[in-house]
Write a protein that holds these residues in place. Structure first.
Motif, PDB file in Angstrom:
ATOM      1  N   THR A  31       0.836  -1.201   0.000  1.00 34.45           N
ATOM      2  CA  THR A  31       0.000   0.000   0.000  1.00 34.45           C
ATOM      3  C   THR A  31       0.871   1.251   0.000  1.00 34.45           C
ATOM      4  OG1 THR A  31      -0.200  -0.259   2.399  1.00 34.45           O
ATOM      5  CG2 THR A  31      -2.063  -0.995   1.061  1.00 34.45           C
ATOM      6  N   VAL A  32       0.675   2.052  -1.050  1.00 36.74           N
ATOM      7  CA  VAL A  32       1.369   3.336  -1.188  1.00 36.74           C
ATOM      8  C   VAL A  32       0.270   4.390  -1.271  1.00 36.74           C
ATOM      9  CG1 VAL A  32       3.029   4.698  -2.512  1.00 36.74           C
ATOM     10  CG2 VAL A  32       3.266   2.202  -2.399  1.00 36.74           C
ATOM     11  N   ARG A  33      -0.270   4.687  -0.120  1.00 30.40           N
ATOM     12  CA  ARG A  33      -1.357   5.660   0.008  1.00 30.40           C
ATOM     13  C   ARG A  33      -1.410   6.095   1.461  1.00 30.40           C
ATOM     14  NH1 ARG A  33      -6.474   1.620  -1.179  1.00 30.40           N
ATOM     15  NH2 ARG A  33      -6.268   0.308   0.654  1.00 30.40           N
ATOM     16  N   ARG A  34      -2.132   7.172   1.736  1.00 30.79           N
ATOM     17  CA  ARG A  34      -2.208   7.672   3.114  1.00 30.79           C
ATOM     18  C   ARG A  34      -2.650   6.550   4.027  1.00 30.79           C
ATOM     19  NH1 ARG A  34      -3.887  12.203   0.178  1.00 30.79           N
ATOM     20  NH2 ARG A  34      -2.373  13.872   0.401  1.00 30.79           N
ATOM     21  N   ALA A  43       7.159   8.814  -1.338  1.00 30.09           N
ATOM     22  CA  ALA A  43       7.404   7.594  -2.124  1.00 30.09           C
ATOM     23  C   ALA A  43       8.808   7.536  -2.701  1.00 30.09           C
ATOM     24  CB  ALA A  43       6.372   7.470  -3.239  1.00 30.09           C
ATOM     25  N   ALA A  44       9.370   8.671  -3.098  1.00 30.31           N
ATOM     26  CA  ALA A  44      10.712   8.669  -3.697  1.00 30.31           C
ATOM     27  C   ALA A  44      11.753   8.111  -2.736  1.00 30.31           C
ATOM     28  CB  ALA A  44      11.094  10.079  -4.143  1.00 30.31           C
ATOM     29  N   VAL A  45      11.546   8.284  -1.436  1.00 27.55           N
ATOM     30  CA  VAL A  45      12.484   7.791  -0.421  1.00 27.55           C
ATOM     31  C   VAL A  45      12.009   6.460   0.163  1.00 27.55           C
ATOM     32  CG1 VAL A  45      13.477   8.300   1.858  1.00 27.55           C
ATOM     33  CG2 VAL A  45      13.250  10.124   0.168  1.00 27.55           C
ATOM     34  N   GLU A  46      10.724   6.411   0.536  1.00 27.59           N
ATOM     35  CA  GLU A  46      10.215   5.246   1.252  1.00 27.59           C
ATOM     36  C   GLU A  46      10.026   4.010   0.365  1.00 27.59           C
ATOM     37  OE1 GLU A  46       6.707   6.158   3.528  1.00 27.59           O
ATOM     38  OE2 GLU A  46       7.699   7.785   4.618  1.00 27.59           O
ATOM     39  N   LEU A  47       9.666   4.195  -0.885  1.00 29.53           N
ATOM     40  CA  LEU A  47       9.418   3.027  -1.738  1.00 29.53           C
ATOM     41  C   LEU A  47      10.700   2.243  -2.020  1.00 29.53           C
ATOM     42  CD1 LEU A  47       7.180   1.405  -2.964  1.00 29.53           C
ATOM     43  CD2 LEU A  47       7.255   2.881  -4.960  1.00 29.53           C
ATOM     44  N   PRO A  48      11.822   2.889  -2.378  1.00 31.02           N
ATOM     45  CA  PRO A  48      13.057   2.105  -2.546  1.00 31.02           C
ATOM     46  C   PRO A  48      13.487   1.399  -1.252  1.00 31.02           C
ATOM     47  CG  PRO A  48      13.297   4.275  -3.533  1.00 31.02           C
ATOM     48  CD  PRO A  48      12.000   4.281  -2.771  1.00 31.02           C
ATOM     49  N   PRO A  60      10.130 -10.218  -3.946  1.00 33.83           N
ATOM     50  CA  PRO A  60       9.936  -9.069  -4.833  1.00 33.83           C
ATOM     51  C   PRO A  60       8.717  -8.261  -4.387  1.00 33.83           C
ATOM     52  CG  PRO A  60       8.974 -11.005  -5.818  1.00 33.83           C
ATOM     53  CD  PRO A  60       9.645 -11.469  -4.534  1.00 33.83           C
ATOM     54  N   VAL A  61       8.607  -7.046  -4.897  1.00 30.21           N
ATOM     55  CA  VAL A  61       7.407  -6.232  -4.727  1.00 30.21           C
ATOM     56  C   VAL A  61       6.817  -6.077  -6.129  1.00 30.21           C
ATOM     57  CG1 VAL A  61       6.449  -4.023  -3.958  1.00 30.21           C
ATOM     58  CG2 VAL A  61       8.393  -5.032  -2.725  1.00 30.21           C
ATOM     59  N   PRO A  62       5.924  -6.988  -6.515  1.00 31.63           N
ATOM     60  CA  PRO A  62       5.409  -6.962  -7.877  1.00 31.63           C
ATOM     61  C   PRO A  62       4.362  -5.885  -8.125  1.00 31.63           C
ATOM     62  CG  PRO A  62       4.548  -8.855  -6.699  1.00 31.63           C
ATOM     63  CD  PRO A  62       5.504  -8.165  -5.783  1.00 31.63           C
ATOM     64  N   MET A  63       3.678  -5.436  -7.047  1.00 28.84           N
ATOM     65  CA  MET A  63       2.613  -4.460  -7.256  1.00 28.84           C
ATOM     66  C   MET A  63       2.403  -3.581  -6.035  1.00 28.84           C
ATOM     67  SD  MET A  63      -0.981  -6.562  -6.982  1.00 28.84           S
ATOM     68  CE  MET A  63      -1.918  -5.066  -7.201  1.00 28.84           C
ATOM     69  N   ILE A  64       1.796  -2.430  -6.310  1.00 27.14           N
ATOM     70  CA  ILE A  64       1.429  -1.503  -5.236  1.00 27.14           C
ATOM     71  C   ILE A  64      -0.036  -1.110  -5.408  1.00 27.14           C
ATOM     72  CG2 ILE A  64       3.758  -0.624  -4.845  1.00 27.14           C
ATOM     73  CD1 ILE A  64       3.040   1.825  -6.567  1.00 27.14           C
ATOM     74  N   THR A  65      -0.660  -0.780  -4.296  1.00 27.28           N
ATOM     75  CA  THR A  65      -2.014  -0.230  -4.299  1.00 27.28           C
ATOM     76  C   THR A  65      -1.902   1.247  -4.000  1.00 27.28           C
ATOM     77  OG1 THR A  65      -3.149  -2.273  -3.733  1.00 27.28           O
ATOM     78  CG2 THR A  65      -4.214  -0.241  -3.065  1.00 27.28           C
ATOM     79  N   THR A  66      -2.543   2.062  -4.832  1.00 31.28           N
ATOM     80  CA  THR A  66      -2.377   3.511  -4.766  1.00 31.28           C
ATOM     81  C   THR A  66      -3.733   4.223  -4.749  1.00 31.28           C
ATOM     82  OG1 THR A  66      -2.465   3.912  -7.160  1.00 31.28           O
ATOM     83  CG2 THR A  66      -0.328   3.225  -6.238  1.00 31.28           C
ATOM     84  N   PRO A  74       0.850  15.809  -9.482  1.00 30.82           N
ATOM     85  CA  PRO A  74       2.281  15.673  -9.181  1.00 30.82           C
ATOM     86  C   PRO A  74       2.597  14.554  -8.186  1.00 30.82           C
ATOM     87  CG  PRO A  74       1.628  17.978  -9.131  1.00 30.82           C
ATOM     88  CD  PRO A  74       0.368  17.175  -9.261  1.00 30.82           C
ATOM     89  N   MET A  75       1.769  14.391  -7.147  1.00 32.26           N
ATOM     90  CA  MET A  75       2.044  13.329  -6.182  1.00 32.26           C
ATOM     91  C   MET A  75       1.883  11.955  -6.837  1.00 32.26           C
ATOM     92  SD  MET A  75       0.747  12.701  -2.281  1.00 32.26           S
ATOM     93  CE  MET A  75      -0.968  12.594  -2.697  1.00 32.26           C
ATOM     94  N   SER A  76       0.859  11.800  -7.670  1.00 32.03           N
ATOM     95  CA  SER A  76       0.664  10.525  -8.368  1.00 32.03           C
ATOM     96  C   SER A  76       1.832  10.228  -9.304  1.00 32.03           C
ATOM     97  CB  SER A  76      -0.643  10.550  -9.161  1.00 32.03           C
ATOM     98  OG  SER A  76      -1.744  10.614  -8.284  1.00 32.03           O
ATOM     99  N   ARG A  77       2.276  11.236 -10.024  1.00 23.56           N
ATOM    100  CA  ARG A  77       3.443  11.050 -10.904  1.00 23.56           C
ATOM    101  C   ARG A  77       4.662  10.622 -10.095  1.00 23.56           C
ATOM    102  NH1 ARG A  77       2.752  13.111 -16.199  1.00 23.56           N
ATOM    103  NH2 ARG A  77       4.996  13.074 -16.547  1.00 23.56           N
ATOM    104  N   GLY A  78       4.838  11.241  -8.931  1.00 27.40           N
ATOM    105  CA  GLY A  78       5.962  10.879  -8.066  1.00 27.40           C
ATOM    106  C   GLY A  78       5.895   9.436  -7.608  1.00 27.40           C
ATOM    107  N   VAL A  79       4.701   8.985  -7.239  1.00 22.46           N
ATOM    108  CA  VAL A  79       4.517   7.583  -6.824  1.00 22.46           C
ATOM    109  C   VAL A  79       4.862   6.651  -7.980  1.00 22.46           C
ATOM    110  CG1 VAL A  79       2.763   5.846  -6.217  1.00 22.46           C
ATOM    111  CG2 VAL A  79       2.822   8.038  -5.000  1.00 22.46           C
ATOM    112  N   LEU A  80       4.347   6.957  -9.169  1.00 22.04           N
ATOM    113  CA  LEU A  80       4.578   6.077 -10.322  1.00 22.04           C
ATOM    114  C   LEU A  80       6.038   6.098 -10.761  1.00 22.04           C
ATOM    115  CD1 LEU A  80       1.302   6.700 -12.345  1.00 22.04           C
ATOM    116  CD2 LEU A  80       1.824   4.883 -10.687  1.00 22.04           C
ATOM    117  N   GLU A  81       6.674   7.243 -10.720  1.00 23.55           N
ATOM    118  CA  GLU A  81       8.097   7.312 -11.069  1.00 23.55           C
ATOM    119  C   GLU A  81       8.934   6.523 -10.067  1.00 23.55           C
ATOM    120  OE1 GLU A  81       8.649  11.537 -11.328  1.00 23.55           O
ATOM    121  OE2 GLU A  81       7.766  11.634 -13.340  1.00 23.55           O
ATOM    122  N   ALA A  82       8.597   6.642  -8.774  1.00 19.47           N
ATOM    123  CA  ALA A  82       9.322   5.878  -7.745  1.00 19.47           C
ATOM    124  C   ALA A  82       9.103   4.376  -7.935  1.00 19.47           C
ATOM    125  CB  ALA A  82       8.877   6.309  -6.350  1.00 19.47           C
ATOM    126  N   ALA A  83       7.892   3.984  -8.293  1.00 17.51           N
ATOM    127  CA  ALA A  83       7.614   2.563  -8.539  1.00 17.51           C
ATOM    128  C   ALA A  83       8.446   2.055  -9.700  1.00 17.51           C
ATOM    129  CB  ALA A  83       6.122   2.355  -8.806  1.00 17.51           C
TER     130      ALA A  83
END
Length: 187
Positions: A31-34, A43-48, A60-66, A74-83
């Motif tokens: 889960t990558v959401r509030r 996400a740029a720091v916490e997801l890696p 592995p981490v094959p998928m995320i829920t957003t 911009p926040m959504s783009r950041g999440v997807l770029e980090a993913a």
């Protein structure tokens, strides 16, 4: 088999990774959401870091829920770029909502437009989005509207994330209910 991690938000990713490994689960649906294991704002720091915690357990981490609904956010783009940078290729979208059921055609059209834009972003990032059939006021709850919303959207970049429990909640019948109705009609 991936485990949806929404109910594990009180734990760290290191703890969740160990739990999943001990249970023989193949990886998380992270889960990558509030309120999730990863904050979308960070996400740029916490997801890696989360991906590293699971990799330490050979998972592995094959998928995320957003809550992603727009390629323009911009926040959504950041999440997807980090993913994408973290090697995650699949994500579950947030929920498009019906504000006024009398305007369902407009809602489907605006959902389709958002999905097309997300599919274009997904192509650049090598991601795939899944539209969930969440019960209630969500576009996709009754399945036909997901079909309509996904028309003309690149199927390699956006598709459907079918949840049988949500389909049952929304109005589907269980096999037991159908068998009982068949018995009654044949009696």
């Amino acid at each position: 088999v991936c485990l949806f991690t929404d109910h594990l938000a009180g734990f760290t990713c290191v703890e969740v990774a160990k739990m999943l490994k001990d249970l023989g689960i193949n990886g998380p649906d992270l889960t990558v959401r509030r309120g999730g294991l990863v904050s979308p704002e960070r996400a740029a720091v916490e997801l890696p870091a989360a991906v590293a915690a699971f990799a330490a357990q050979s998972l592995p981490v094959p998928m995320i829920t957003t809550t992603v609904l727009s390629a323009r956010d911009p926040m959504s783009r950041g999440v997807l770029e980090a993913a994408a940078k973290s090697g995650i290729r699949y994500y579950k979208l947030g929920y498009f909502k019906y504000d006024d059921l009398a305007q369902y055609e407009r809602t489907i059209a605006s959902t389709r437009s958002a999905l097309r834009e997300l599919a274009e972003l997904n192509a650049r990032l090598d991601l795939r989005a899944g539209m969930h059939n969440h019960a209630g006021e969500s576009v996709g709850c009754s399945l036909w509207d997901s079909w309509e919303a996904l028309q003309g959207v690149d199927p390699a970049r956006a598709g459907f994330y079918f949840d049988p429990a949500q389909a049952t909640i929304e109005g589907g019948k269980t096999v037991r209910q159908l068998a009982h109705e068949l018995e009654v009609s044949n009696a």
